[in-house]
Enzyme design. Structure first.
Site, PDB file in Angstrom:
ATOM      1  N   GLU A  46      11.264  -5.121  -5.608  1.00  0.00           N
ATOM      2  CA  GLU A  46      10.359  -6.011  -4.868  1.00  0.00           C
ATOM      3  C   GLU A  46      10.103  -5.477  -3.461  1.00  0.00           C
ATOM      4  O   GLU A  46      11.028  -5.087  -2.755  1.00  0.00           O
ATOM      5  CB  GLU A  46      10.981  -7.412  -4.803  1.00  0.00           C
ATOM      6  CG  GLU A  46      10.117  -8.439  -4.096  1.00  0.00           C
ATOM      7  CD  GLU A  46      10.767  -9.811  -4.046  1.00  0.00           C
ATOM      8  OE1 GLU A  46      10.075 -10.779  -3.705  1.00  0.00           O
ATOM      9  OE2 GLU A  46      11.974  -9.920  -4.355  1.00  0.00           O
ATOM     10  N   LYS A 128       2.551 -12.419  -4.631  1.00  0.00           N
ATOM     11  CA  LYS A 128       3.504 -13.468  -4.980  1.00  0.00           C
ATOM     12  C   LYS A 128       2.926 -14.815  -4.569  1.00  0.00           C
ATOM     13  O   LYS A 128       2.534 -15.011  -3.418  1.00  0.00           O
ATOM     14  CB  LYS A 128       4.832 -13.201  -4.271  1.00  0.00           C
ATOM     15  CG  LYS A 128       5.972 -14.134  -4.663  1.00  0.00           C
ATOM     16  CD  LYS A 128       7.265 -13.687  -3.993  1.00  0.00           C
ATOM     17  CE  LYS A 128       8.456 -14.527  -4.419  1.00  0.00           C
ATOM     18  NZ  LYS A 128       9.717 -14.063  -3.794  1.00  0.00           N
ATOM     19  N   CYS A 162      10.728 -11.790  -8.279  1.00  0.00           N
ATOM     20  CA  CYS A 162      11.886 -12.592  -7.888  1.00  0.00           C
ATOM     21  C   CYS A 162      11.816 -14.019  -8.442  1.00  0.00           C
ATOM     22  O   CYS A 162      11.723 -14.230  -9.638  1.00  0.00           O
ATOM     23  CB  CYS A 162      12.009 -12.564  -6.366  1.00  0.00           C
ATOM     24  SG  CYS A 162      13.650 -12.942  -5.720  1.00  0.00           S
TER      25      CYS A 162
END
Length: 331
Positions: A46, A128, A162
């Site tokens: 990430e 995200k 995540c």
């Protein structure tokens, strides 16, 4: 039925916390190493370029300003020189690449996942959708524009970052788009062992539920890097653990890993026939779905700060009526 086999790799490596160019060099070096092992798809951690904002987890907001500005200075634009370099390497090695970056878009940063096909084309850029906890001090919110799978030489690829994996509707959006290889990215070196344990449960469950392969990459920090983020020994423990680089089959089995400490590549061959084998029993977006009872609504419109106004309707001219003769007014 798909009879191909794809060799995939999850990278668990440390970024260069001192420069963006240093981390990019590690990405290119790792791709060369993977190519020597015949890897056709590789996943990096990430926001690996230039590095995950570990400082935001251990520093109070009032002390983050300098580190935040430095991250903005080093963060790449998409597209830009960093994507050009990675795309060229993907083309050279014939490799599909999933890379996490801190994307700079003028005065904002975003947690962005980018996918390069094996011919070097940038085929996916997604942000995200909701930064987690401390991350909200660093990144802006994403949108649903990239919440879909994309076709690549390795197969149909989907990606989440995540704790997006704890959003069942985000995961279902990719399932409904028939992802074959799910690319998961976590920061690593965070929270402690419990983070890694939870990660294992999460990626195996998604593999089972989606009927896809999961390639999960996590970052790693060396002790000296941890000390550079915070000299406080009490806080340094929060920057250890949480590493779980692994590859999981559609049946929820580990094909490689998990790698929980140190740097390395986790490599496995993905037998794509296993997707049909799993979905024959349970296809969560097919014969096991009940869309008349439960369905997902998705907005894939990108976030916009301005929208053009519709032009006002044209006013048709009104023709003057002929005057009424006086003798007719009262008849």
């Amino acid at each position: 039925m798909n009879h191909r086999t794809v060799r995939a790799a999850a990278a668990q490596i440390a970024p260069d916390l001192e420069s963006a160019d240093g981390t990019l060099a590690k990405v290119l070096e790792t791709m060369r190493d993977a190519a020597r092992q015949g890897v056709e798809l590789i996943v990096f951690p990430e926001t690996f370029v230039p590095y995950y904002p570990y400082f935001s987890f251990v520093l109070p907001p009032v002390l983050q300003g300098q580190d935040h500005l430095l991250l903005m200075e080093r963060a790449p634009t998409v597209p830009g020189p960093v994507t050009d370099a990675v795309g060229a390497a993907a083309r050279e090695h014939g490799m599909v690449v999933v890379l996490g970056v801190n994307e700079r878009d003028h005065g904002s940063l975003y947690n962005t996942q980018i996918v390069f096909d094996a011919d070097g084309r940038l085929v996916q850029k997604r942000r995200k959708i909701t930064p987690t906890y401390h991350e909200r001090m660093v990144w802006g919110q994403g949108d649903g524009a990239g919440l879909c799978a994309v076709d690549t030489r390795a197969g149909r690829v989907g990606a989440l970052a995540c704790w997006e994996h704890y959003n069942p509707l985000a995961r279902y959006a990719l399932m409904a788009d028939h992802e074959e290889i799910h690319c998961a990215q976590f920061p690593g070196s965070l929270v402690g062992q419990i983070f890694g344990d939870q990660m294992g449960v999460t990626i195996r469950h998604h593999a089972l539920e989606s009927g896809c392969f999961v390639v999960n990459a996590t970052g790693w920090l060396h002790d000296e890097q941890i000390r550079s983020v915070t000299p406080d020994e009490k806080l340094q423990g929060a920057l250890r653990g949480g590493c779980h680089a692994a590859i999981v089959s559609p049946e929820g089995k580990y094909l490689a890993g998990p790698l929980t400490e140190g740097e390395g590549l986790v490599v496995a061959d993905l037998d794509m026939k296993l997707i049909a084998k799993r979905k024959r029993m349970m296809d969560s977006v097919g014969h096991y779905a009940r869309p008349e009872l439960l369905s997902l609504a998705i907005s894939r419109e990108p976030n916009r700060t301005t929208r053009p106004m519709a032009a006002p309707p044209a006013i048709e001219p009104v023709e003057a009526s002929a005057p009424v003769p006086p003798e007719k007014e009262f008849t």
